[in-house]
Design a protein around this motif. Sequence first.
Motif, PDB file in Angstrom:
ATOM      1  N   SER A  42       0.834  -1.197   0.000  1.00  0.00           N
ATOM      2  CA  SER A  42       0.000   0.000   0.000  1.00  0.00           C
ATOM      3  C   SER A  42       0.866   1.243   0.000  1.00  0.00           C
ATOM      4  CB  SER A  42      -0.892   0.044   1.240  1.00  0.00           C
ATOM      5  OG  SER A  42      -1.798  -1.017   1.238  1.00  0.00           O
ATOM      6  N   GLY A  43       0.282   2.319  -0.508  1.00  0.00           N
ATOM      7  CA  GLY A  43       0.955   3.607  -0.461  1.00  0.00           C
ATOM      8  C   GLY A  43      -0.076   4.716  -0.412  1.00  0.00           C
ATOM      9  N   THR A  44       0.364   5.898   0.042  1.00  0.00           N
ATOM     10  CA  THR A  44      -0.550   7.030   0.153  1.00  0.00           C
ATOM     11  C   THR A  44       0.053   8.221  -0.602  1.00  0.00           C
ATOM     12  OG1 THR A  44       0.433   8.103   2.080  1.00  0.00           O
ATOM     13  CG2 THR A  44      -1.015   6.226   2.512  1.00  0.00           C
ATOM     14  N   ASP A  45      -0.619   9.364  -0.496  1.00  0.00           N
ATOM     15  CA  ASP A  45      -0.079  10.560  -1.135  1.00  0.00           C
ATOM     16  C   ASP A  45       0.360  11.600  -0.110  1.00  0.00           C
ATOM     17  OD1 ASP A  45      -2.580  11.158  -0.243  1.00  0.00           O
ATOM     18  OD2 ASP A  45      -3.361  11.909  -2.150  1.00  0.00           O
ATOM     19  N   THR A  46       0.744  11.112   1.086  1.00  0.00           N
ATOM     20  CA  THR A  46       1.242  12.060   2.080  1.00  0.00           C
ATOM     21  C   THR A  46       2.389  11.434   2.866  1.00  0.00           C
ATOM     22  OG1 THR A  46       0.697  13.363   4.035  1.00  0.00           O
ATOM     23  CG2 THR A  46      -0.471  11.279   3.795  1.00  0.00           C
ATOM     24  N   SER A  47       3.288  12.295   3.352  1.00  0.00           N
ATOM     25  CA  SER A  47       4.334  11.811   4.243  1.00  0.00           C
ATOM     26  C   SER A  47       4.033  12.257   5.670  1.00  0.00           C
ATOM     27  CB  SER A  47       5.695  12.346   3.808  1.00  0.00           C
ATOM     28  OG  SER A  47       5.639  13.756   3.757  1.00  0.00           O
ATOM     29  N   GLN A  48       2.917  12.975   5.850  1.00  0.00           N
ATOM     30  CA  GLN A  48       2.590  13.561   7.156  1.00  0.00           C
ATOM     31  C   GLN A  48       1.708  12.668   8.025  1.00  0.00           C
ATOM     32  OE1 GLN A  48       5.048  15.834   7.234  1.00  0.00           O
ATOM     33  NE2 GLN A  48       3.636  16.921   8.596  1.00  0.00           N
ATOM     34  N   LEU A  49       1.242  11.562   7.467  1.00  0.00           N
ATOM     35  CA  LEU A  49       0.404  10.633   8.216  1.00  0.00           C
ATOM     36  C   LEU A  49       0.731   9.230   7.734  1.00  0.00           C
ATOM     37  CD1 LEU A  49      -3.331  11.819   8.185  1.00  0.00           C
ATOM     38  CD2 LEU A  49      -1.941  11.382  10.200  1.00  0.00           C
ATOM     39  N   SER A  50       0.752   8.269   8.656  1.00  0.00           N
ATOM     40  CA  SER A  50       0.959   6.879   8.244  1.00  0.00           C
ATOM     41  C   SER A  50      -0.354   6.126   8.338  1.00  0.00           C
ATOM     42  CB  SER A  50       1.971   6.185   9.149  1.00  0.00           C
ATOM     43  OG  SER A  50       3.238   6.735   8.960  1.00  0.00           O
ATOM     44  N   PHE A  51      -0.665   5.431   7.272  1.00  0.00           N
ATOM     45  CA  PHE A  51      -1.877   4.613   7.258  1.00  0.00           C
ATOM     46  C   PHE A  51      -1.550   3.234   7.815  1.00  0.00           C
ATOM     47  CE2 PHE A  51      -4.509   1.400   5.128  1.00  0.00           C
ATOM     48  CZ  PHE A  51      -5.763   1.839   5.519  1.00  0.00           C
ATOM     49  N   GLY A  95       3.055   1.624   9.805  1.00  0.00           N
ATOM     50  CA  GLY A  95       2.116   2.017   8.762  1.00  0.00           C
ATOM     51  C   GLY A  95       2.826   2.384   7.474  1.00  0.00           C
ATOM     52  N   VAL A  96       2.049   2.823   6.499  1.00  0.00           N
ATOM     53  CA  VAL A  96       2.648   3.187   5.208  1.00  0.00           C
ATOM     54  C   VAL A  96       2.366   4.660   4.895  1.00  0.00           C
ATOM     55  CG1 VAL A  96       2.578   0.874   4.207  1.00  0.00           C
ATOM     56  CG2 VAL A  96       0.602   2.384   3.923  1.00  0.00           C
ATOM     57  N   THR A  97       3.262   5.252   4.128  1.00  0.00           N
ATOM     58  CA  THR A  97       3.107   6.642   3.698  1.00  0.00           C
ATOM     59  C   THR A  97       3.251   6.685   2.180  1.00  0.00           C
ATOM     60  OG1 THR A  97       5.463   6.981   3.953  1.00  0.00           O
ATOM     61  CG2 THR A  97       4.090   7.535   5.852  1.00  0.00           C
ATOM     62  N   ASP A  98       3.692   7.848   1.668  1.00  0.00           N
ATOM     63  CA  ASP A  98       3.893   7.928   0.219  1.00  0.00           C
ATOM     64  C   ASP A  98       5.115   7.134  -0.227  1.00  0.00           C
ATOM     65  OD1 ASP A  98       5.705   9.609   1.367  1.00  0.00           O
ATOM     66  OD2 ASP A  98       5.077  11.415   0.283  1.00  0.00           O
ATOM     67  N   SER A  99       5.838   6.573   0.713  1.00  0.00           N
ATOM     68  CA  SER A  99       6.946   5.700   0.320  1.00  0.00           C
ATOM     69  C   SER A  99       6.553   4.224   0.405  1.00  0.00           C
ATOM     70  CB  SER A  99       8.187   5.978   1.163  1.00  0.00           C
ATOM     71  OG  SER A  99       7.890   5.801   2.521  1.00  0.00           O
ATOM     72  N   TRP A 100       5.346   3.880   0.161  1.00  0.00           N
ATOM     73  CA  TRP A 100       4.808   2.519   0.050  1.00  0.00           C
ATOM     74  C   TRP A 100       5.423   1.504   1.011  1.00  0.00           C
ATOM     75  CZ3 TRP A 100       1.133   0.495  -3.700  1.00  0.00           C
ATOM     76  CH2 TRP A 100       0.512   1.533  -4.427  1.00  0.00           C
ATOM     77  N   GLY A 101       4.724   0.418   1.233  1.00  0.00           N
ATOM     78  CA  GLY A 101       5.228  -0.616   2.113  1.00  0.00           C
ATOM     79  C   GLY A 101       4.395  -1.876   2.013  1.00  0.00           C
ATOM     80  N   PHE A 102       4.969  -2.992   2.494  1.00  0.00           N
ATOM     81  CA  PHE A 102       4.301  -4.292   2.432  1.00  0.00           C
ATOM     82  C   PHE A 102       3.559  -4.626   3.718  1.00  0.00           C
ATOM     83  CE2 PHE A 102       7.345  -5.109  -0.995  1.00  0.00           C
ATOM     84  CZ  PHE A 102       6.503  -5.710  -1.913  1.00  0.00           C
ATOM     85  N   ASP A 103       3.943  -3.934   4.808  1.00  0.00           N
ATOM     86  CA  ASP A 103       3.563  -4.368   6.137  1.00  0.00           C
ATOM     87  C   ASP A 103       2.093  -4.533   6.442  1.00  0.00           C
ATOM     88  OD1 ASP A 103       5.687  -5.094   7.436  1.00  0.00           O
ATOM     89  OD2 ASP A 103       5.844  -3.371   8.773  1.00  0.00           O
ATOM     90  N   VAL A 151      -6.631  12.161   2.378  1.00  0.00           N
ATOM     91  CA  VAL A 151      -5.541  11.251   2.004  1.00  0.00           C
ATOM     92  C   VAL A 151      -6.084  10.183   1.064  1.00  0.00           C
ATOM     93  CG1 VAL A 151      -3.769   9.648   2.836  1.00  0.00           C
ATOM     94  CG2 VAL A 151      -4.461  11.548   4.283  1.00  0.00           C
ATOM     95  N   ASN A 152      -5.314   9.878   0.028  1.00  0.00           N
ATOM     96  CA  ASN A 152      -5.634   8.747  -0.838  1.00  0.00           C
ATOM     97  C   ASN A 152      -4.745   7.578  -0.453  1.00  0.00           C
ATOM     98  OD1 ASN A 152      -7.581   9.766  -2.893  1.00  0.00           O
ATOM     99  ND2 ASN A 152      -5.947  11.273  -3.193  1.00  0.00           N
ATOM    100  N   VAL A 153      -5.332   6.382  -0.424  1.00  0.00           N
ATOM    101  CA  VAL A 153      -4.552   5.174  -0.160  1.00  0.00           C
ATOM    102  C   VAL A 153      -4.798   4.201  -1.307  1.00  0.00           C
ATOM    103  CG1 VAL A 153      -4.154   3.228   1.415  1.00  0.00           C
ATOM    104  CG2 VAL A 153      -4.775   5.462   2.346  1.00  0.00           C
TER     105      VAL A 153
END
Lengths: 129, 414
Positions: free
Chosen positions: B39-48, B57-65, B403-405
């Motif tokens: 997953s990835g988002t369009d912000t670095s200010q919040l982690s989904f 969580g994940v931010t605009d730098s995507w992640g598998f977790d 935020v978009n995820v």
Amino acid sequence: MAMPVAQADVAVIAHIKSNFSSLTAKQVQDIFMGRTRIFPNGKFALPIDQSSPLRAEFYEELTGRPVEQINAYWARIMFTGQASPPQRLPDDEAVLQTVRENEGAIGYIDKTRVDGTIRVLLLVQPWKP
Amino acid sequence: MKTIRSLTTMLLFWVAITAFAKDSYPDFTVTGFGTLGASGTDTSQLSFRGTTKETPGVTDSWGFDSDSRLGLQLDAAINSSWHATVQWVARNTTGDFLEQNLEWAFLRWRPADNLDIRAGRLGFDTFMLSEYRNVGYAYLWMRPPHEFYGGLPIYHFDGADIAKKFTVGEGIMTIKAFGGHSFIQIPIPNSSVIADRSLSIAGGKLAYEVGNWNVRMSYSYLLNNLELAPLQPVLDGLNNAAVNTVWPSAQSLSQQISTKNKAFHYSSIGLAYDDGVWLTQLEASYIDTDLITYPSVANGYFSLGRRFGKLTLYSLFGISETLNNRVKFSNPLAPVPAVAALQNSIGRLSNLIGVDEKSISLGLRWDIHEHIALKTQWSHYWLGDNGTALWLAPASGPTPDMVNVWSVGMDFVF
């Protein structure tokens, strides 16, 4: 308009000595979906599934749902510790043999494999809403 | 915890020595499930994150977790009425990786066809999906609706349940009651602190399944047995005699803020319909609490999907709103810096932790194989002021209100 002739290719079978002659599609569904574990006569039912391609045809005709939905259903039931899905045997021959040997067993086979050693409880008709 | 561990060890040992028995009983099966998701988002200010039990969580730098996990289940049918199940899931969690991820470990006794009694570690059956959130293959979406399930860090409890099924009309009614204790470890945002929570749990559900319909209502009572550790310095400050001379309401405030011996009431209703082509599901819940640091919250979601052969297209709307999250308290009589600092930290505690979240999602599930599904989902979140408790926000600085995820994943069972 000519209606296509409903063709039953799957036969639901039980032990030759089972003391009821037929089951409805809903009764068979309840047994194979784990909703009940007993036959209408109160005896314990042991449903036997197949791992052959006949499995998809059986469930699609019996429930009107693709086999993936049946698998998702069982994933929910199984991984919440409620029940286990029916045991699977590889083919018609293995199902026939198990049904001949177990009074409580209920399985399904290709209609053309039916012989006098078992009792046919239902010819599965293509599902109609 | 130790009891569960030795129980599991004994069970595994017993499994090993009886595995070669020739009868149909005991019958052993090993099954499993998993999800590989990114997953990835369009912000670095919040982690989904999927739930409040996860970091980072994940931010605009995507992640598998967030969505990825692998579960294994061992079932032992001992005879026609006794059954044992152990399930362990490798996934992103907080705290003891072995113990916190042991989801199920129970013995089931079935004295009659429609009666189940289970004891051991059991799933927390308080909402429609709360027992099988880990099993992505079993549900439609990328993950259970965030507004509804994101704030539920409790997956299981140690105790017992009893479920009875009745035939009512054309359908089957299930009545279930459960009780026990849950030890969970949760992360405290913006710190490396892990908070231990100990909860006494009692609850029940009523469900009715008929044809394509499934309806349920449930209630759970949870009693918090431990003080939330990070609160202790603040509480000590408020109970200090010197502080109370300057700020007379401090001590009563400490009782308000304390989390120990406070209760949660989870009430929910759910409805699902699936005719093989169209499927819809909705749930609504109200979580009533006496805690200032975990205010009462109302949640709901609605989902509509349609199958096109092996493809299912779905939409999902979710909402979660904290109620009464503003705490009013009188000011100190004199401007003492230490008391002012205390007052600030209480302000932060009581007003930061809230949920004000709405979202719309569109997604696709593709059953590419009998036991494998691919999913993709886009979610757009609206977040209100102080409404990001389900996310991980930085210690300071503004957070986005939208935020978009995006997510892609593969679910499988074996």
